[in-house]
Design a protein around this motif. Structure first.
Motif, PDB file in Angstrom:
ATOM      1  N   GLY A 166      -9.749  -3.519   2.670  1.00 44.58           N
ATOM      2  CA  GLY A 166     -11.018  -4.299   2.443  1.00 44.58           C
ATOM      3  C   GLY A 166     -10.575  -5.855   3.077  1.00 44.58           C
ATOM      4  N   ASP A 167      -9.664  -5.965   4.193  1.00 43.85           N
ATOM      5  CA  ASP A 167      -9.274  -7.200   4.705  1.00 43.85           C
ATOM      6  C   ASP A 167      -8.774  -8.019   3.704  1.00 43.85           C
ATOM      7  N   ARG A 168      -8.158  -7.391   2.794  1.00 45.19           N
ATOM      8  CA  ARG A 168      -7.224  -8.136   2.025  1.00 45.19           C
ATOM      9  C   ARG A 168      -5.784  -8.570   2.820  1.00 45.19           C
ATOM     10  N   THR A 169      -5.139  -9.908   2.534  1.00 39.72           N
ATOM     11  CA  THR A 169      -4.195 -10.455   3.497  1.00 39.72           C
ATOM     12  C   THR A 169      -3.521 -11.451   2.419  1.00 39.72           C
ATOM     13  N   GLU A 183      15.067  -6.383  -9.074  1.00 38.36           N
ATOM     14  CA  GLU A 183      14.627  -7.871  -9.398  1.00 38.36           C
ATOM     15  C   GLU A 183      12.985  -7.693  -8.821  1.00 38.36           C
ATOM     16  N   LEU A 184      11.940  -8.123  -9.637  1.00 37.20           N
ATOM     17  CA  LEU A 184      10.933  -8.478  -9.294  1.00 37.20           C
ATOM     18  C   LEU A 184      10.541  -9.252  -8.430  1.00 37.20           C
ATOM     19  N   ILE A 185       9.730  -8.927  -7.229  1.00 37.73           N
ATOM     20  CA  ILE A 185       9.736 -10.088  -5.924  1.00 37.73           C
ATOM     21  C   ILE A 185       8.174 -10.227  -6.167  1.00 37.73           C
ATOM     22  N   ARG A 186       7.883 -11.305  -5.623  1.00 34.32           N
ATOM     23  CA  ARG A 186       6.591 -11.902  -5.329  1.00 34.32           C
ATOM     24  C   ARG A 186       6.555 -12.435  -3.818  1.00 34.32           C
ATOM     25  N   ASP A 187       6.253 -11.706  -2.727  1.00 37.39           N
ATOM     26  CA  ASP A 187       6.502 -11.875  -1.521  1.00 37.39           C
ATOM     27  C   ASP A 187       5.118 -12.580  -0.972  1.00 37.39           C
ATOM     28  N   ASN A 188       5.183 -13.658  -0.332  1.00 35.80           N
ATOM     29  CA  ASN A 188       4.020 -14.200   0.225  1.00 35.80           C
ATOM     30  C   ASN A 188       3.877 -14.313   1.855  1.00 35.80           C
ATOM     31  N   SER A 189       4.722 -13.468   2.368  1.00 31.90           N
ATOM     32  CA  SER A 189       4.777 -13.410   3.813  1.00 31.90           C
ATOM     33  C   SER A 189       3.378 -12.794   4.412  1.00 31.90           C
ATOM     34  N   PRO A 190       2.842 -13.194   5.491  1.00 29.41           N
ATOM     35  CA  PRO A 190       1.699 -12.748   6.073  1.00 29.41           C
ATOM     36  C   PRO A 190       1.725 -11.180   5.992  1.00 29.41           C
ATOM     37  N   GLY A 191       0.521 -10.751   6.014  1.00 31.04           N
ATOM     38  CA  GLY A 191       0.355  -9.152   6.529  1.00 31.04           C
ATOM     39  C   GLY A 191      -0.917  -8.765   5.689  1.00 31.04           C
ATOM     40  N   ASN A 192      -1.514  -7.578   6.162  1.00 28.20           N
ATOM     41  CA  ASN A 192      -2.406  -6.810   5.631  1.00 28.20           C
ATOM     42  C   ASN A 192      -1.938  -6.277   4.386  1.00 28.20           C
ATOM     43  N   ALA A 193      -2.968  -5.925   3.613  1.00 28.11           N
ATOM     44  CA  ALA A 193      -2.750  -5.069   2.275  1.00 28.11           C
ATOM     45  C   ALA A 193      -3.282  -3.886   2.245  1.00 28.11           C
ATOM     46  N   ASP A 226       0.359  13.602  -4.095  1.00 25.16           N
ATOM     47  CA  ASP A 226      -0.725  12.064  -4.399  1.00 25.16           C
ATOM     48  C   ASP A 226      -0.128  11.584  -3.299  1.00 25.16           C
ATOM     49  N   GLU A 227      -1.273  10.384  -2.984  1.00 27.69           N
ATOM     50  CA  GLU A 227      -1.026   9.289  -2.201  1.00 27.69           C
ATOM     51  C   GLU A 227      -0.168   8.018  -2.962  1.00 27.69           C
ATOM     52  N   LEU A 228       0.976   7.842  -2.233  1.00 26.98           N
ATOM     53  CA  LEU A 228       1.613   6.581  -2.820  1.00 26.98           C
ATOM     54  C   LEU A 228       1.320   5.393  -2.395  1.00 26.98           C
ATOM     55  N   TYR A 229       0.405   4.563  -2.866  1.00 25.73           N
ATOM     56  CA  TYR A 229      -0.066   3.244  -2.285  1.00 25.73           C
ATOM     57  C   TYR A 229       1.048   2.287  -2.106  1.00 25.73           C
ATOM     58  N   ASN A 230       1.278   1.457  -1.301  1.00 26.66           N
ATOM     59  CA  ASN A 230       2.133   0.321  -0.883  1.00 26.66           C
ATOM     60  C   ASN A 230       1.675  -0.833  -0.465  1.00 26.66           C
ATOM     61  N   SER A 231       2.206  -1.788  -0.356  1.00 26.57           N
ATOM     62  CA  SER A 231       1.877  -3.241   0.090  1.00 26.57           C
ATOM     63  C   SER A 231       0.644  -3.606  -0.343  1.00 26.57           C
ATOM     64  N   LEU A 232       0.154  -3.481  -1.725  1.00 25.31           N
ATOM     65  CA  LEU A 232      -0.590  -3.917  -2.339  1.00 25.31           C
ATOM     66  C   LEU A 232      -0.675  -5.322  -2.438  1.00 25.31           C
ATOM     67  N   ARG A 233      -1.670  -6.164  -2.633  1.00 26.54           N
ATOM     68  CA  ARG A 233      -1.346  -7.828  -2.647  1.00 26.54           C
ATOM     69  C   ARG A 233      -2.707  -8.158  -3.476  1.00 26.54           C
ATOM     70  N   GLY A 234      -2.335  -9.407  -4.003  1.00 23.35           N
ATOM     71  CA  GLY A 234      -3.510  -9.980  -4.900  1.00 23.35           C
ATOM     72  C   GLY A 234      -2.875 -11.267  -5.759  1.00 23.35           C
ATOM     73  N   PRO A 235      -3.966 -11.671  -6.687  1.00 20.59           N
ATOM     74  CA  PRO A 235      -3.503 -12.695  -7.418  1.00 20.59           C
ATOM     75  C   PRO A 235      -2.276 -12.522  -8.403  1.00 20.59           C
ATOM     76  N   ALA A 236      -2.199 -11.154  -8.903  1.00 21.44           N
ATOM     77  CA  ALA A 236      -1.216 -10.754  -9.828  1.00 21.44           C
ATOM     78  C   ALA A 236      -0.612 -11.783 -11.018  1.00 21.44           C
ATOM     79  N   GLU A 237      -1.820 -12.379 -11.466  1.00 16.10           N
ATOM     80  CA  GLU A 237      -1.718 -13.244 -12.540  1.00 16.10           C
ATOM     81  C   GLU A 237      -1.677 -12.535 -13.929  1.00 16.10           C
ATOM     82  N   ARG A 238      -0.947 -12.832 -14.927  1.00 16.18           N
ATOM     83  CA  ARG A 238      -1.098 -12.199 -16.252  1.00 16.18           C
ATOM     84  C   ARG A 238      -0.740 -10.899 -16.029  1.00 16.18           C
TER      85      ARG A 238
END
Length: 325
Positions: A166-169, A183-193, A226-238
């Protein structure tokens, strides 16, 4: 005569007590709404039917369905797996917004979203009603393609934490994953979701063994194909990642431990996010079903009363229950 009257009084009292008990037991059931109608996964009507059946079979849930008037994909499955009392719908070649789609969310304890990628947006008034419902303490469960839905709906993205396609980046938030060091990583590098490799079995690793949803599950269990989704991104708050799955580079994966089960808060509302559930055999996995049933109960009540079933998968062995109508 006195004995007869006494007998009538006793039967009357028993009937009244049984009626009150029945009404109380019914009122305690978790009122659930599944919303669906447009999804790039053709089997979505069957999966709604499966989830409704499995939830009702627990005795904990009552389940109703709110389907958009215009449907997309799944025509044959709509006919094969009809939902009683649903209004007639109209199939479209492309997703078309239903201007009258407006479920009364306030009647329910939890909503399960089975919309998918490219689903037409809900009317703005309905979006606002849903936001208010969740903020005030309503529950939400999203699974698989529901995290592809509604990319331009800011509040929905906050509710689900992470999304794909859905054009998430990078504009929508970071990638979130665990590395090999745990370690839990929050990766802000550019790229599609959003991406996935070919369907396969994969292990789910529990990251929080004390959360009500995952408590008692094996530390590692094997999910069915099943499909294993990867590279999801979003606000990830709370948001808390409850479990991950390793996205194997040999299966076109990222080499990272991707979020598989998540728990979130939005206002006073609780959200359970499950990346699994691509088709019927994925949904038949006891691990998936257990996660969904416990996740729905937690989203609705904040607690889980259901036990981990004896046929739950192990680290090396999948476990499925063949669904029959």
């Amino acid at each position: 005569m006195r004995n007869f009257r006494t007998l009538v009084l006793v039967f009357s009292m028993v009937f009244t007590i049984n009626t009150l008990f029945s009404q109380t037991a019914s009122s305690k059931k978790i009122k659930t709404l599944i919303v669906d109608g447009q999804n790039n996964h053709d089997q979505w009507p069957k999966i709604t039917y499966m989830l409704k059946t499995e939830m009702e079979n627990t005795g904990l849930f009552t389940v109703e369905v709110a389907r958009s008037a215009y449907t997309w994909k799944g025509d044959n499955f709509i006919a094969e797996f009809p939902i009683k009392d649903l209004p007639k719908t109209e199939a479209k070649e492309k997703p078309v917004a239903d201007p009258n789609y407006s479920p009364d969310f306030s009647k329910y304890d939890v909503v399960i979203c089975n919309f998918g990628w490219n689903a037409a947006p809900w009317p703005e008034k309905t979006q606002k009603k849903f936001e208010k419902y969740i903020k005030k303490g309503g529950g939400l469960v999203v699974f698989h393609a529901a995290d592809n839905s509604f990319p331009k709906w800011e509040a929905y993205n906050q509710m689900i934490g992470l999304g794909g396609w859905g054009d998430r980046t990078e504009k929508d938030g970071p990638y979130v994953y665990y590395n090999d060091a745990g370690e839990l990583i929050r990766d802000n590098s550019p790229g599609n979701a959003g991406a996935h490799g070919p369907q396969s079995e994969y292990q789910v690793q529990i990251r929080n063994e004390d959360h009500p949803i995952t408590k008692g599950m094996p530390k590692v269990w094997l999910h069915t194909k099943d499909e294993l989704y990867n590279s999801l991104r979003g606000p990830a708050e709370r948001m808390e990642v409850l479990a991950t799955a390793y996205s194997d580079p040999e299966n076109k994966g990222t080499g990272r431990h991707e979020p598989a089960l998540m728990a979130l808060e939005y206002g006073k509302g609780r959200i359970f996010h499950n990346i699994m559930g691509h088709v019927d055999y994925s949904v038949e996995c006891v691990g998936f079903l257990t996660s969904m049933l416990r996740g729905a109960e937690w989203a609705a009540t904040g607690a889980v009363s259901q036990s981990i079933p004896a046929d739950f998968p192990t680290a090396e062995q999948t476990s499925s229950r063949k669904f029959t109508k």
